[in-house]
Scaffold this active site. Structure first.
Site, PDB file in Angstrom:
ATOM      1  N   LEU A  59      17.698 -54.474 -27.584  1.00  0.00           N
ATOM      2  CA  LEU A  59      18.143 -54.879 -26.240  1.00  0.00           C
ATOM      3  C   LEU A  59      17.382 -56.092 -25.711  1.00  0.00           C
ATOM      4  O   LEU A  59      17.709 -56.630 -24.660  1.00  0.00           O
ATOM      5  CB  LEU A  59      18.011 -53.708 -25.273  1.00  0.00           C
ATOM      6  CG  LEU A  59      18.870 -52.475 -25.581  1.00  0.00           C
ATOM      7  CD1 LEU A  59      18.521 -51.335 -24.624  1.00  0.00           C
ATOM      8  CD2 LEU A  59      20.351 -52.805 -25.504  1.00  0.00           C
ATOM      9  N   SER A 125       8.747 -42.251 -14.823  1.00  0.00           N
ATOM     10  CA  SER A 125       7.604 -41.412 -15.162  1.00  0.00           C
ATOM     11  C   SER A 125       6.753 -41.115 -13.936  1.00  0.00           C
ATOM     12  O   SER A 125       6.642 -41.945 -13.037  1.00  0.00           O
ATOM     13  CB  SER A 125       6.745 -42.147 -16.205  1.00  0.00           C
ATOM     14  OG  SER A 125       5.498 -41.501 -16.376  1.00  0.00           O
ATOM     15  N   TYR A 150       2.131 -50.144 -19.186  1.00  0.00           N
ATOM     16  CA  TYR A 150       3.262 -49.223 -19.400  1.00  0.00           C
ATOM     17  C   TYR A 150       3.723 -48.669 -18.049  1.00  0.00           C
ATOM     18  O   TYR A 150       4.895 -48.759 -17.683  1.00  0.00           O
ATOM     19  CB  TYR A 150       2.870 -48.072 -20.328  1.00  0.00           C
ATOM     20  CG  TYR A 150       3.791 -46.882 -20.186  1.00  0.00           C
ATOM     21  CD1 TYR A 150       3.418 -45.770 -19.424  1.00  0.00           C
ATOM     22  CD2 TYR A 150       5.050 -46.886 -20.760  1.00  0.00           C
ATOM     23  CE1 TYR A 150       4.278 -44.704 -19.258  1.00  0.00           C
ATOM     24  CE2 TYR A 150       5.917 -45.824 -20.598  1.00  0.00           C
ATOM     25  CZ  TYR A 150       5.524 -44.729 -19.828  1.00  0.00           C
ATOM     26  OH  TYR A 150       6.371 -43.677 -19.650  1.00  0.00           O
ATOM     27  N   LYS A 154       7.325 -49.239 -15.515  1.00  0.00           N
ATOM     28  CA  LYS A 154       8.187 -48.206 -14.907  1.00  0.00           C
ATOM     29  C   LYS A 154       8.353 -48.502 -13.405  1.00  0.00           C
ATOM     30  O   LYS A 154       9.444 -48.406 -12.857  1.00  0.00           O
ATOM     31  CB  LYS A 154       7.591 -46.808 -15.110  1.00  0.00           C
ATOM     32  CG  LYS A 154       7.621 -46.320 -16.552  1.00  0.00           C
ATOM     33  CD  LYS A 154       9.055 -46.278 -17.086  1.00  0.00           C
ATOM     34  CE  LYS A 154       9.093 -45.833 -18.545  1.00  0.00           C
ATOM     35  NZ  LYS A 154      10.468 -45.903 -19.110  1.00  0.00           N
ATOM     36  N   GLY A 297      -8.643 -44.272 -17.691  1.00  0.00           N
ATOM     37  CA  GLY A 297      -7.324 -44.339 -17.068  1.00  0.00           C
ATOM     38  C   GLY A 297      -6.694 -42.981 -16.791  1.00  0.00           C
ATOM     39  O   GLY A 297      -5.674 -42.910 -16.104  1.00  0.00           O
TER      40      GLY A 297
HETATM   41  C1  WQD Z   1      -2.369 -35.010 -21.311  1.00  0.00           C
HETATM   42  C2  WQD Z   1      -3.774 -34.474 -21.046  1.00  0.00           C
HETATM   43  C3  WQD Z   1      -5.521 -36.042 -21.549  1.00  0.00           C
HETATM   44  C4  WQD Z   1      -4.861 -36.132 -25.868  1.00  0.00           C
HETATM   45  C5  WQD Z   1       1.106 -39.891 -20.725  1.00  0.00           C
HETATM   46  C6  WQD Z   1       1.812 -40.974 -19.958  1.00  0.00           C
HETATM   47  C7  WQD Z   1       3.111 -40.429 -19.411  1.00  0.00           C
HETATM   48  C8  WQD Z   1       3.911 -39.894 -20.551  1.00  0.00           C
HETATM   49  C9  WQD Z   1       3.150 -38.760 -21.220  1.00  0.00           C
HETATM   50  C10 WQD Z   1       5.367 -41.391 -21.743  1.00  0.00           C
HETATM   51  C11 WQD Z   1      -4.689 -35.514 -20.390  1.00  0.00           C
HETATM   52  C12 WQD Z   1      -5.609 -34.805 -22.451  1.00  0.00           C
HETATM   53  C13 WQD Z   1      -4.749 -35.852 -24.513  1.00  0.00           C
HETATM   54  C14 WQD Z   1      -6.023 -35.688 -26.583  1.00  0.00           C
HETATM   55  C15 WQD Z   1      -6.858 -34.699 -24.562  1.00  0.00           C
HETATM   56  N1  WQD Z   1       4.172 -40.920 -21.502  1.00  0.00           N
HETATM   57  N2  WQD Z   1      -5.727 -35.140 -23.886  1.00  0.00           N
HETATM   58  N3  WQD Z   1      -6.975 -34.981 -25.898  1.00  0.00           N
HETATM   59  O1  WQD Z   1      -1.778 -39.031 -20.285  1.00  0.00           O
HETATM   60  O2  WQD Z   1      -0.758 -37.089 -18.958  1.00  0.00           O
HETATM   61  O3  WQD Z   1       0.731 -38.882 -19.824  1.00  0.00           O
HETATM   62  O4  WQD Z   1       1.932 -39.336 -21.722  1.00  0.00           O
HETATM   63  O5  WQD Z   1       6.430 -41.092 -21.291  1.00  0.00           O
HETATM   64  O6  WQD Z   1       3.818 -41.478 -18.792  1.00  0.00           O
HETATM   65  O7  WQD Z   1       1.005 -41.381 -18.877  1.00  0.00           O
HETATM   66  O8  WQD Z   1      -0.290 -37.293 -21.415  1.00  0.00           O
HETATM   67  O9  WQD Z   1      -0.500 -35.985 -23.484  1.00  0.00           O
HETATM   68  O10 WQD Z   1      -1.739 -38.211 -23.316  1.00  0.00           O
HETATM   69  O11 WQD Z   1      -2.535 -36.250 -21.999  1.00  0.00           O
HETATM   70  O12 WQD Z   1      -7.747 -34.060 -23.969  1.00  0.00           O
HETATM   71  O13 WQD Z   1      -6.195 -35.928 -27.824  1.00  0.00           O
HETATM   72  O14 WQD Z   1      -4.378 -34.130 -22.285  1.00  0.00           O
HETATM   73  O15 WQD Z   1      -6.821 -36.444 -21.151  1.00  0.00           O
HETATM   74  O16 WQD Z   1      -5.548 -34.839 -19.482  1.00  0.00           O
HETATM   75  P1  WQD Z   1      -0.642 -38.085 -20.059  1.00  0.00           P
HETATM   76  P2  WQD Z   1      -1.255 -36.964 -22.651  1.00  0.00           P
END
Ligand code: WQD
Length: 337
Positions: A59, A125, A150, A154, A297
């Site tokens: 796209l 999101s 990212y 959005k 972050g």
């Molecule tokens: C969840 C929790 C981490 C990995 C992001 C984007 C959101 C969407 C989903 C796209 C957090 C903790 C994670 C690890 C950990 N993306 N964690 N160890 O950051 O809430 O959201 O992904 O659509 O827009 O912002 O999701 O799954 O990365 O993390 O402790 O190896 O798990 O710190 O608290 P997040 P996540």
């Protein structure tokens, strides 16, 4: 009715195609295959018995987008998933994200604005809220400065859609996802993270399967009941069903504004440790993990106020965290078998 699903071979896109087909819609998918594979088409067909039309299309190529819409006049609605979505990668390579997530959106909207009627569902999101002041988060919560390119794409995407809908025939619904997890109960489709998973649940299931040594828990010093961060984990099938309901709202002209916004979550927050425990319960396995420092972050807590989605959209998430985790584990075992 023919529905265009951009990024329709992706994680949420493919599950949404299944639900659209289940509702009798004719689906055409465009995808540039940058973060998925054509085999997902087989998975969809194995579930619904119907092969959706598919065209490989990037796209970002404006002329190709124009040419596509010239050949497909009869599209009644568009569900737009096509975008890059890795938070960390977006920090390293912002222009890739601004080009892919913004230009592509603009080119699709430029085609839709020429139509008599255009119904547009946008994959947004909860990241637009940053760390919201109050929990659970409503759609009126303030939009905070994005923590990543990212997240910024959005926010910008929502603004582009809002400005465009004001002066065109486009009606839109912005769906702000919380944390999508799990896989279709058939284990025909699911999440296919490329490389080391950034997201929690695929990292957990890969660790559970022995592909990863242990899970690093990013911080246990948050102001939460067990010190680990809290999120709203929603089953991807529940999320997919919400897209069909939102589309039908526009097709049936039930929308009360040119652009409507809905938070899509379960309304329940779960900590990282609670997610780990739910995995251990559904798998019967002990998950090796270690507590490390916070991830740059990350926010402390985010879970949805689902009143608007429940009452106005007429949709409610059905699956529990455990059910979603069980589907994620079943999928992990299937793709490794
Ligand atoms: C969840 C929790 C981490 C990995 C992001 C984007 C959101 C969407 C989903 C796209 C957090 C903790 C994670 C690890 C950990 N993306 N964690 N160890 O950051 O809430 O959201 O992904 O659509 O827009 O912002 O999701 O799954 O990365 O993390 O402790 O190896 O798990 O710190 O608290 P997040 P996540």
């Amino acid at each position: 009715m023919k529905i265009l699903v951009t990024g329709g071979l992706g994680f949420i896109g493919s599950h949404t195609v299944v639900e659209l087909q289940n509702e009798g819609y004719e689906v055409i998918i465009v995808d540039n295959l940058s973060n998925t594979s054509l085999s997902v088409l087989d998975g969809i067909q194995n579930i619904t018995g119907k092969v959706p039309a598919f065209e490989k299309l990037d796209l970002r190529e404006k002329e190709k987008v124009q040419e596509f819409f010239k050949r497909h006049h009869d599209i009644s609605g568009v569900i737009h998933f096509a975008a890059s979505k890795a938070v960390g990668e977006s920090v390293e390579n912002p222009l890739l994200y601004y080009e892919n997530n913004i230009n592509a959106l603009v080119y699709v909207l430029q085609e839709l604005q020429q139509k008599q009627e255009a119904n547009f569902i946008f994959s947004s999101s909860c990241t637009v809220y940053g760390q919201a002041e109050t929990m659970p988060i409503t759609e009126n919560a303030s939009i905070q400065t994005a923590m990543s390119p990212y997240g910024n794409t959005k926010q910008i995407g929502e603004e582009i859609i809002t400005d465009t809908a004001k002066v065109t025939n486009i009606n839109a619904i912005l769906l702000r996802y919380f944390n999508p997890i799990g896989a279709h109960p058939s284990t025909e489709i699911g999440e296919l993270p490329i490389g080391v998973p950034q997201n929690l649940v695929p990292f957990i299931t890969q660790t559970g399967f022995g592909l990863r040594k242990e899970l690093a828990v990013y911080g246990d010093d948050y102001p939460t009941p067990d010190g680990t961060a809290v999120r709203d984990y929603i089953h991807v099938v529940d999320l997919a069903k919400a897209h069909v309901i939102a589309l039908q709202r526009l097709l049936n002209k039930k929308n009360t504004a040119k652009v409507e916004t809905f938070n899509l979550g379960t309304g329940t927050g779960s900590s990282v440790l609670e997610v780990i425990h739910s995995f251990e319960k559904v798998s019967g396995k002990k998950l090796p993990y270690k507590i490390v420092g916070r991830r740059e972050g990350d926010i402390t807590s985010a879970y949805a106020n689902t009143d608007k989605a429940n009452d106005v959209l007429g949709w409610k998430a059905q699956s529990t965290l455990e059910e979603a985790m069980a589907s994620a584990w079943k999928w992990e075992q299937k793709i490794r078998s």
